[in-house]
Write an enzyme that holds these catalytic residues in place. Structure first.
Site, PDB file in Angstrom:
ATOM      1  N   GLY A 132       0.786  -1.235   0.000  1.00  0.00           N
ATOM      2  CA  GLY A 132       0.000   0.000   0.000  1.00  0.00           C
ATOM      3  C   GLY A 132       0.815   1.279   0.000  1.00  0.00           C
ATOM      4  O   GLY A 132       0.318   2.325   0.427  1.00  0.00           O
ATOM      5  N   SER A 133       2.044   1.227  -0.517  1.00  0.00           N
ATOM      6  CA  SER A 133       2.824   2.476  -0.531  1.00  0.00           C
ATOM      7  C   SER A 133       2.182   3.510  -1.467  1.00  0.00           C
ATOM      8  O   SER A 133       2.298   4.714  -1.225  1.00  0.00           O
ATOM      9  CB  SER A 133       4.287   2.218  -0.910  1.00  0.00           C
ATOM     10  OG  SER A 133       4.396   1.830  -2.254  1.00  0.00           O
ATOM     11  N   ASN A 134       1.479   3.046  -2.492  1.00  0.00           N
ATOM     12  CA  ASN A 134       0.779   4.006  -3.365  1.00  0.00           C
ATOM     13  C   ASN A 134      -0.433   4.616  -2.662  1.00  0.00           C
ATOM     14  O   ASN A 134      -0.727   5.799  -2.858  1.00  0.00           O
ATOM     15  CB  ASN A 134       0.392   3.363  -4.695  1.00  0.00           C
ATOM     16  CG  ASN A 134       1.570   3.308  -5.648  1.00  0.00           C
ATOM     17  OD1 ASN A 134       1.957   4.324  -6.214  1.00  0.00           O
ATOM     18  ND2 ASN A 134       2.179   2.147  -5.792  1.00  0.00           N
ATOM     19  N   ARG A 170      -8.341 -15.772  -9.332  1.00  0.00           N
ATOM     20  CA  ARG A 170      -9.604 -15.299  -9.926  1.00  0.00           C
ATOM     21  C   ARG A 170     -10.289 -14.277  -9.021  1.00  0.00           C
ATOM     22  O   ARG A 170     -10.092 -14.287  -7.814  1.00  0.00           O
ATOM     23  CB  ARG A 170     -10.561 -16.486 -10.114  1.00  0.00           C
ATOM     24  CG  ARG A 170     -10.558 -17.050 -11.510  1.00  0.00           C
ATOM     25  CD  ARG A 170     -11.683 -18.070 -11.639  1.00  0.00           C
ATOM     26  NE  ARG A 170     -12.998 -17.468 -11.422  1.00  0.00           N
ATOM     27  CZ  ARG A 170     -14.097 -18.164 -11.098  1.00  0.00           C
ATOM     28  NH1 ARG A 170     -14.033 -19.465 -10.937  1.00  0.00           N
ATOM     29  NH2 ARG A 170     -15.254 -17.546 -10.947  1.00  0.00           N
ATOM     30  N   MET A 218      -4.075  -7.492  -7.213  1.00  0.00           N
ATOM     31  CA  MET A 218      -3.509  -8.559  -8.040  1.00  0.00           C
ATOM     32  C   MET A 218      -4.538  -9.416  -8.784  1.00  0.00           C
ATOM     33  O   MET A 218      -4.214 -10.501  -9.241  1.00  0.00           O
ATOM     34  CB  MET A 218      -2.611  -9.453  -7.179  1.00  0.00           C
ATOM     35  CG  MET A 218      -1.460  -8.717  -6.520  1.00  0.00           C
ATOM     36  SD  MET A 218      -0.438  -7.771  -7.684  1.00  0.00           S
ATOM     37  CE  MET A 218       0.500  -9.119  -8.425  1.00  0.00           C
ATOM     38  N   HIS A 259       0.859   0.811 -12.979  1.00  0.00           N
ATOM     39  CA  HIS A 259       1.652  -0.346 -13.409  1.00  0.00           C
ATOM     40  C   HIS A 259       3.115   0.077 -13.558  1.00  0.00           C
ATOM     41  O   HIS A 259       3.398   1.132 -14.125  1.00  0.00           O
ATOM     42  CB  HIS A 259       1.113  -0.874 -14.742  1.00  0.00           C
ATOM     43  CG  HIS A 259       1.859  -2.081 -15.213  1.00  0.00           C
ATOM     44  ND1 HIS A 259       1.644  -3.336 -14.664  1.00  0.00           N
ATOM     45  CD2 HIS A 259       2.835  -2.224 -16.132  1.00  0.00           C
ATOM     46  CE1 HIS A 259       2.464  -4.195 -15.238  1.00  0.00           C
ATOM     47  NE2 HIS A 259       3.196  -3.552 -16.140  1.00  0.00           N
ATOM     48  N   ASP A 290      -9.558  -1.566 -18.289  1.00  0.00           N
ATOM     49  CA  ASP A 290     -10.587  -2.258 -19.080  1.00  0.00           C
ATOM     50  C   ASP A 290     -10.509  -3.737 -18.690  1.00  0.00           C
ATOM     51  O   ASP A 290      -9.898  -4.077 -17.676  1.00  0.00           O
ATOM     52  CB  ASP A 290     -10.392  -1.998 -20.585  1.00  0.00           C
ATOM     53  CG  ASP A 290      -9.055  -2.509 -21.091  1.00  0.00           C
ATOM     54  OD1 ASP A 290      -8.371  -3.274 -20.364  1.00  0.00           O
ATOM     55  OD2 ASP A 290      -8.679  -2.147 -22.221  1.00  0.00           O
ATOM     56  N   ASP A 312      -3.561  -4.900 -17.819  1.00  0.00           N
ATOM     57  CA  ASP A 312      -2.743  -3.692 -18.004  1.00  0.00           C
ATOM     58  C   ASP A 312      -2.890  -3.116 -19.416  1.00  0.00           C
ATOM     59  O   ASP A 312      -1.913  -2.714 -20.041  1.00  0.00           O
ATOM     60  CB  ASP A 312      -1.262  -4.003 -17.705  1.00  0.00           C
ATOM     61  CG  ASP A 312      -1.075  -4.611 -16.323  1.00  0.00           C
ATOM     62  OD1 ASP A 312      -1.735  -4.149 -15.390  1.00  0.00           O
ATOM     63  OD2 ASP A 312      -0.274  -5.549 -16.191  1.00  0.00           O
ATOM     64  N   GLU A 362       6.224   6.373  -9.051  1.00  0.00           N
ATOM     65  CA  GLU A 362       4.810   5.991  -8.891  1.00  0.00           C
ATOM     66  C   GLU A 362       4.129   6.888  -7.861  1.00  0.00           C
ATOM     67  O   GLU A 362       2.995   7.322  -8.055  1.00  0.00           O
ATOM     68  CB  GLU A 362       4.690   4.541  -8.404  1.00  0.00           C
ATOM     69  CG  GLU A 362       5.038   3.497  -9.440  1.00  0.00           C
ATOM     70  CD  GLU A 362       4.709   2.094  -8.953  1.00  0.00           C
ATOM     71  OE1 GLU A 362       4.420   1.904  -7.750  1.00  0.00           O
ATOM     72  OE2 GLU A 362       4.751   1.171  -9.776  1.00  0.00           O
TER      73      GLU A 362
HETATM   74  C1  GRF Z   1       3.377  -1.122  -7.574  1.00  0.00           C
HETATM   75  O1  GRF Z   1       4.664  -1.318  -8.084  1.00  0.00           O
HETATM   76  C2  GRF Z   1       2.359  -1.000  -8.671  1.00  0.00           C
HETATM   77  O2  GRF Z   1       2.860  -0.433  -9.825  1.00  0.00           O
HETATM   78  C3  GRF Z   1       1.994  -2.438  -8.928  1.00  0.00           C
HETATM   79  O3  GRF Z   1       2.009  -3.038  -7.645  1.00  0.00           O
HETATM   80  C4  GRF Z   1       2.879  -2.328  -6.794  1.00  0.00           C
HETATM   81  C5  GRF Z   1       2.109  -1.934  -5.576  1.00  0.00           C
HETATM   82  O4  GRF Z   1       2.915  -1.386  -4.561  1.00  0.00           O
HETATM   83  N1  GRF Z   1       0.732  -2.522  -9.607  1.00  0.00           N
HETATM   84  P1  GRF Z   1       2.273  -0.807  -3.231  1.00  0.00           P
HETATM   85  O5  GRF Z   1       1.406  -1.901  -2.606  1.00  0.00           O
HETATM   86  O6  GRF Z   1       1.456   0.405  -3.576  1.00  0.00           O
HETATM   87  O7  GRF Z   1       3.422  -0.487  -2.354  1.00  0.00           O
END
Ligand code: GRF
Length: 195
Positions: free
Chosen positions: A11-13, A64, A91, A110, A142, A146, A175
């Site tokens: 969850g760093s994003n 799935r 995922m 991505h 979509d 990706d 990101e």
């Molecule tokens: C990131 O590298 C993102 O691009 C990919 O999964 C990773 C998620 O990282 N889809 P985080 O869980 O947000 O740290």
């Protein structure tokens, strides 16, 4: 802009989105964080902030995203009032129930310059292909893996002595800047009445 965030990992994003909200550079609110993995740290990050969380029950399927689970996800997002859905390290492939409930309103990040290197561990794919440059992409989701239209991209150099880990870390720095930027752009388009 009320955001629902889906993730399976650290969850760093999500953290970057929350930090951008805190520093006033992103006018948004995260109203719900969902994960298919009850142990994912993304849930803990949300709880620490007092954000509602829920675990998506994928009925024991490893990869799935069963239709029933997608319908439950839609209900949870709608009840929380989410207007935009952000996939952040989620995922599983999104299919009809979610896509139809949030048409043009689901984003994904991505770790490559799509359309190059879709799928798993894109930074490792770039390294193994001998690419001298890679990056990250935020795109509309979509039904493919990706494949939706790109919103923004950032370039990242591949260095001669990079390991998979060092390259992934360099991509993640970008990101964390890029996702809030993409949400700002999409929100501005939605506010202007566009898609
Ligand atoms: C990131 O590298 C993102 O691009 C990919 O999964 C990773 C998620 O990282 N889809 P985080 O869980 O947000 O740290």
């Amino acid at each position: 802009m009320r955001l629902g965030v889906l993730g399976s990992g650290s969850g760093s994003n999500l953290q970057a989105i929350l930090d951008a909200i805190d520093d006033g550079t992103l006018a948004a609110e995260v109203v719900l964080v969902l994960s298919d993995n009850p142990d994912a740290y993304i849930l803990e990050r949300a709880r620490l902030r007092g954000i509602a969380t829920a675990v998506i029950d994928c009925r024991g399927y490893r990869t799935r995203f069963p239709e029933e689970a997608q319908r439950e996800t839609v209900t949870a997002l709608q009840e929380a009032g989410a207007e935009l859905v952000c996939l952040a390290g989620f995922m599983r492939l999104i299919k009809a129930p979610l896509l139809e409930a949030y048409p043009g309103r689901i984003l994904n990040i991505h770790p490559s310059l799509l359309p190059a290197f879709p799928g798993l561990e894109a930074w490792r794919q770039a390294l193994e292909a001998g690419a001298v440059e890679t990056g990250c992409t935020v795109h509309f989701v979509d039904g493919g893996m990706d494949t939706g239209p790109a919103i923004v991209q950032a370039r990242v150099p591949v260095k001669a002595d990079d390991s998979a880990e060092s390259l992934h870390a360099r991509i993640q720095v970008e990101e964390h800047r890029l996702y809030p930027e993409a949400i700002r752009r999409v929100a501005a388009g939605m506010a202007a009445g566009g898609g």
